[in-house]
Design an enzyme around this catalytic site. Structure first.
Site, PDB file in Angstrom:
ATOM      1  N   ASP A   1     -14.323 -85.188  33.234  1.00 40.41           N
ATOM      2  CA  ASP A   1     -12.858 -84.830  33.485  1.00 40.41           C
ATOM      3  C   ASP A   1     -12.599 -85.768  34.794  1.00 40.41           C
ATOM      4  OD1 ASP A   1     -10.437 -83.993  33.858  1.00 40.41           O
ATOM      5  OD2 ASP A   1     -11.074 -82.004  34.706  1.00 40.41           O
TER       6      ASP A   1
ATOM      7  N   GLU B   1      -9.894 -91.005  35.594  1.00 44.19           N
ATOM      8  CA  GLU B   1      -9.020 -92.031  35.561  1.00 44.19           C
ATOM      9  C   GLU B   1      -9.165 -93.300  36.483  1.00 44.19           C
ATOM     10  OE1 GLU B   1      -7.917 -88.482  33.342  1.00 44.19           O
ATOM     11  OE2 GLU B   1      -8.064 -88.850  35.820  1.00 44.19           O
TER      12      GLU B   1
ATOM     13  N   ASP C   1      -3.868 -81.687  31.004  1.00 43.23           N
ATOM     14  CA  ASP C   1      -3.335 -80.592  31.658  1.00 43.23           C
ATOM     15  C   ASP C   1      -1.975 -80.302  31.251  1.00 43.23           C
ATOM     16  OD1 ASP C   1      -5.879 -80.523  32.770  1.00 43.23           O
ATOM     17  OD2 ASP C   1      -5.133 -81.462  34.895  1.00 43.23           O
TER      18      ASP C   1
END
Length: 972
Positions: free
Chosen positions: A487, A490, A654
């Site tokens: 997670d 990015e 999300d």
């Protein structure tokens, strides 16, 4: 206080996408020192750019090579023009053409082959056999791609100015000057590249993401009331906004063209291999006879691959041949997964496993979110809430019951808080020199969940060793994972710049509340549910009264398309390039690493930002192969890039507990089939906000028919495990039961993906390419070629409208009853869909190997007998195949391929391979056949069969056919 004020001003400044220059210098002064060699100002307008002239052409065995020289005075629009370029054209195969335009000096960043390995140059010539033909004009240089098989058709890609609309074209969005088109020359500067191509007006374009597109799976090209698309490629941690850049970057598109004269269609694909931040614009200027695509990049080269198709599936497969086919998935990965951010301790987690079994809802994999961590640090377990010995006991209990466990790994590694802080993952990483640096060589220190953090540098030579050690030590500690969840990659940081440099590292406060904390209560519910009237349960009814629409009209929310901020600003440096891409956060350095953060070898974040998540997935995959030798790694990651599918699957981020987001999950799954990352799915029932019983009921059924099937929601929200409501539990059991019956079908589809790049989930027009009414459909989808799924995507209904593709030439049977559905031709048919029922239809001509009875886990299901469902076409034929192996060993491994051929009243089973199949074929169902007089198996008459005339259904069994050999079943 000053920091809070600056952050507040940052947010205010981002309203129009930029910060005032004075504030930029206060927040990040070290990032705003101008490069002394760069021009003091740029024109910010390409209308005077001269383009290039082709010279020194050399024909080669596989294509051509030429020089491109700047055709006039440099325009320096958004950077310094590069005077000398090289053009290389390679006919890679009969279906793939490679056109690479790069700076002759090779000073621009390109993705290293050690990061992504592309196919080598061909050894044989395809110049005269390729269906793709490269054409060019020398002055000004332009090129266009045509089909050898259809030379008179509009080119597939066409950069000639004469083919594009006349310029200048004023801004199509008055608030955003960058939506103007000043001109369409080839621009190749050190900080800006531009290339445009004409498209057919209203082109059918798919791909170019990752994005939650308000237009749906088919991209908005600015016709039919659309406003066009600005697709930004810059990996970004943002909770699923509409029409903005989010977690991944994929500059591949598939275009599907329908010929009105012949009524036939062909598809082709275009892939730009470039990691730079960029905008890709799809637009149709007013009164223009064509649409267009324009690439605007802030670095790199123009490295294009063209794929001839001509079917959508072939385009996707041909793309996979370039960037790599998807990794092999373990069989257990297709089971149902359960997670929650907010399980307070190991007992709370264990309770979910127990409750799921008590409810009879199959649970394959239990996950934990960051609740697991000690001090929110990677590779730890909280000694009070999740003691490692108790976690080991839970995980081993799961394993004893053929279940699995997956923990989260966040991208950032906590920096030690003081000299006595013996946090081994940081200390070992520092020892091995594996963290990203500031330009001066010091550690780059951002801020994430544990406070101040550092970030692994995947380019550094010791990082794979470091990452493998950290994961192995974690497993040894007691977190004996079956797979890994990646997670925040990015990469995400809660502050801007190296905010921890010189800071008080013991300060682990974040400065904001988390969901579920006081002041951060989760109060949003799905459309139509009013908690102030119906209470916080999310139940379908309260005291016998329907909760949907209580105290309101009960209409669905609408989500607005984003606006675009001003993009052109002068006097910016390399940390804010003169062309400002439409990053949803504004400057490229906001909420991520600064663009001058430095990687091993002198590489900078500006050039490599979009690669970080993919490189983490690759390193994790290789680490798991070392830790679990011979086993297939199972990884789900958020940030992706071309070739990520070789290493990982993906979840759609999300999302929200809204009906529209359930519908949007379909386009997300379809996008990632194009990107060669087929193991994909949404957080079922929604991650953010509260779900309710009806939404979760419908979503649990929908997600049972997409590859990655996980229920996951946020801390502080309403609990949404499927056992929480009886109706959701029942709907889930039905849907999971079908999914587990279909496991051989899913497994075969993914074997084909790993071997050939074939997409397991397909848009309807992939299989029915000549039916224009399907080109915009993303509320239905196909699993393989044979299963049509029509979910309910709106609240408070008991029917659903869906097209049965084929225009009457395909026969569709209801999965549950086997009845033929007589639908409307080319228009939607209304189908019954009471709560708890999802419409699934089987196509004629299919032969599906199934598990006869679903078990509680995939292991128990796979141990049981098989059944075979055959749906005959009107001519009495059907075909299917199945791939079988042990479900966990890394190929090459023993395997077996089965083929099922039905024709003329007989079914032939052909078996080949070295894998020994234990379970037997128990029964065979044949649909669409007249009642036979007798049934034979391998020439011997059998009496164990029955016939149901209403469905023209023949059921043969019980049998005990050995699938390690061939067999023939005949009926006459």
């Amino acid at each position: 206080m000053l920091r809070v004020l600056l952050l507040l001003l940052l947010v205010i400044g981002l309203v129009d996408g930029r910060l005032p220059s004075a504030l930029q210098e206060r927040v990040l002064p070290e990032y705003f020192q101008r490069d002394a060699t760069s021009p003091t100002a740029f024109s910010l307008n390409v209308s005077s750019c001269p383009g290039y002239t082709l010279t020194a052409l050399q024909n080669t065995k596989t294509g051509l090579i030429a020089q491109l020289d700047l055709a006039g005075p440099a325009c320096n629009a958004f950077g310094t023009d590069i005077a000398n370029l090289t053009l290389e054209v390679t006919y890679d195969s009969d279906t793939r053409l490679h056109v690479n335009i790069f700076d002759t000096a090779k000073s621009q960043f390109t993705v290293p082959s050690s990061v992504i390995s592309l196919p080598p140059a061909p050894e044989t010539s395809h110049k005269n056999s390729s269906d793709l033909v490269f054409n060019y004009d020398p002055t000004p240089f332009a090129f266009w791609i045509t089909r050898r098989s259809d030379p008179g058709a509009q080119p597939l890609f066409d950069t000639r100015t004469a083919s594009l609309p006349p310029t200048p074209i004023p801004p199509l969005n008055a608030s955003d000057p960058s939506t103007a088109f000043d001109g369409f020359p080839l621009v190749f500067e050190d900080a800006y590249l531009q290339l445009a191509s004409a498209l057919p007006k209203g082109a059918n374009v798919y791909g170019l993401g990752e994005v939650v597109a308000s237009s749906g799976f088919r991209r908005d090209v600015g016709t039919d009331g659309g406003v066009g698309t600005i697709q930004t490629m810059w990996a970004r941690d943002k909770q699923d906004p509409f029409d903005q850049n989010i977690y991944g970057s994929h500059s591949i598109y598939l275009e599907h063209r329908f010929n009105e004269s012949t009524k036939r269609s062909q598809s082709h694909g275009v892939f730009l291999f470039n990691a730079a931040g960029s905008d890709i614009l799809l637009q149709t200027p007013p009164s223009s006879p064509v649409s267009l695509i324009e690439y605007r990049l802030i670095g790199g080269t123009l490295d294009f691959y063209f794929f001839s198709g001509p079917s959508p599936q072939k385009v996707i497969e041909q793309y996979g041949e370039v960037i790599g086919f998807p990794t092999w998935q373990p069989a257990w990965g297709f089971g149902f997964h359960l997670c929650r951010w907010g399980y307070k301790d190991v007992n709370d987690t264990k309770e979910q496993v127990t409750k799921m079994r008590e409810a009879g809802i199959p649970l394959e994999v239990q996950w934990t979110d960051i609740d697991l961590y000690h001090a929110v640090r990677d590779f730890t377990a909280d000694p009070v809430s999740f003691p490692p010995n108790e976690m080991r006991a839970l995980i081993q209990e799961l394993a004893a019951n053929n279940q699995h466990y997956i923990p989260i790994v966040d991208a950032a590694v906590a920096h030690q808080s003081n000299s006595s802080d013996l946090y081994a993952p940081y200390l070992r990483g520092a020892e091995l020199d594996t963290f990203i640096k500031n330009p001066d060589g010091s550690e780059y220190i951002g801020q994430v969940w544990p406070g101040y953090t550092v970030f692994p540098d995947w380019f550094a030579p010791n990082t794979e060793q470091y990452w493998t050690e950290a994961l192995r030590n974690w497993s040894t500690l007691g977190i004996e994972f079956s797979g890994i969840w990646l997670d925040m990659n990015e990469i995400s940081s809660f502050c801007n710049g190296s905010c921890g440099t010189g800071a008080n590292w013991s300060d682990t406060s974040l400065g904001f509340a988390l969901p579920g904390d006081p002041g951060m209560l989760i109060t949003e519910y799905p459309e139509g549910y009013n908690a102030t009237i119906s209470g916080p349960s999310g139940n379908l009814t309260v005291n016998g009264t329907l909760t949907y629409g209580a105290g309101s009209a009960g209409t669905q929310s609408t989500f607005q398309k984003r606006g675009t901020g001003a993009a052109n600003e002068s006097d910016l440096d390399l940390s804010a390039p003169p062309y400002a891409i439409h990053n949803g956060n504004g400057p490229t350095w906001v909420s991520t690493l600064a663009t001058n953060a430095t990687h091993f070898g002198g590489l900078v974040e500006l050039d490599t930002h979009n690669l970080w998540g993919m490189m983490e997935s690759k390193t994790t995959h290789l680490a798991l192969q070392s830790i679990q030798p011979g086993k297939r790694p199972f990884i789900i990651a958020r940030s992706t890039f071309p070739s990520s599918g070789k290493w990982t699957g993906h979840w759609l981020g999300d999302n929200f507990s809204k009906w529209q987001y359930m519908a949007l999950s379909i386009q997300g799954v379809l996008q990632f089939q194009i990107y060669q990352i087929p193991m994909v799915g949404a957080d079922t029932c929604g991650f953010q906000d509260n779900t309710d019983e009806e939404l979760c009921n419908r979503w649990m059924q929908l997600s049972a028919f997409v590859p990655f099937y996980r229920n996951h929601n946020q801390r502080g929200a309403l609990s949404q495990e499927p056992y929480r409501w009886d109706s959701v539990a029942n709907a889930s059991k039905t849907a999971i039961g079908i999914r587990y019956q279909l496991l051989p079908y899913w497994y075969t589809l993914f074997a084909n993906a790993s071997q050939f790049g074939s997409p397991p989930v397909r848009a309807l027009f992939y299989e029915f390419p000549d039916e224009p009414e399907l080109f915009n459909i993303d509320t239905q989808f196909l699993v393989g070629r044979d299963l049509l799924v029509t979910p309910v995507l709106t609240p408070n209904v008991s029917t659903v409208d869906g097209i049965l593709p084929g225009r009457g030439h395909a026969v569709w049977r209801d999965w549950y009853t086997h009845d033929v559905v007589n639908g409307s031709v080319g228009t939607p048919t209304t189908l019954a869909a009471p709560l708890g029922h999802i419409n699934v239809h089987v196509r004629d001509g299919a032969a599906l190997l199934l598990h006869a009875q679903p078990g509680y886990t995939t292991t128990e299901t796979r141990a049981g007998p098989f059944s075979l469902l055959v749906t005959l076409s009107p001519d009495g034929t059907a075909f299917g195949s199945a791939y079988l192996d042990d479900g966990e060993t890394l190929p090459p491994t023993p395997s077996r391929t089965l083929e099922f051929h039905a024709a003329a009243g007989a079914l032939h089973i052909v078996s080949a391979g070295t894998y020994s199949v234990g379970p037997k074929l128990q029964n065979i169902t044949v649909l669409g056949t007249p009642k036979p007089g007798r049934v034979q198996v391998d020439g011997k008459t059998v009496e164990s069969w029955e016939y149901l005339s209403a469905q023209e259904k023949l059921v043969v069994g019980p049998l005990a056919l050995d699938l390690n050999g061939g067999a023939t079943i005949s009926w006459e």
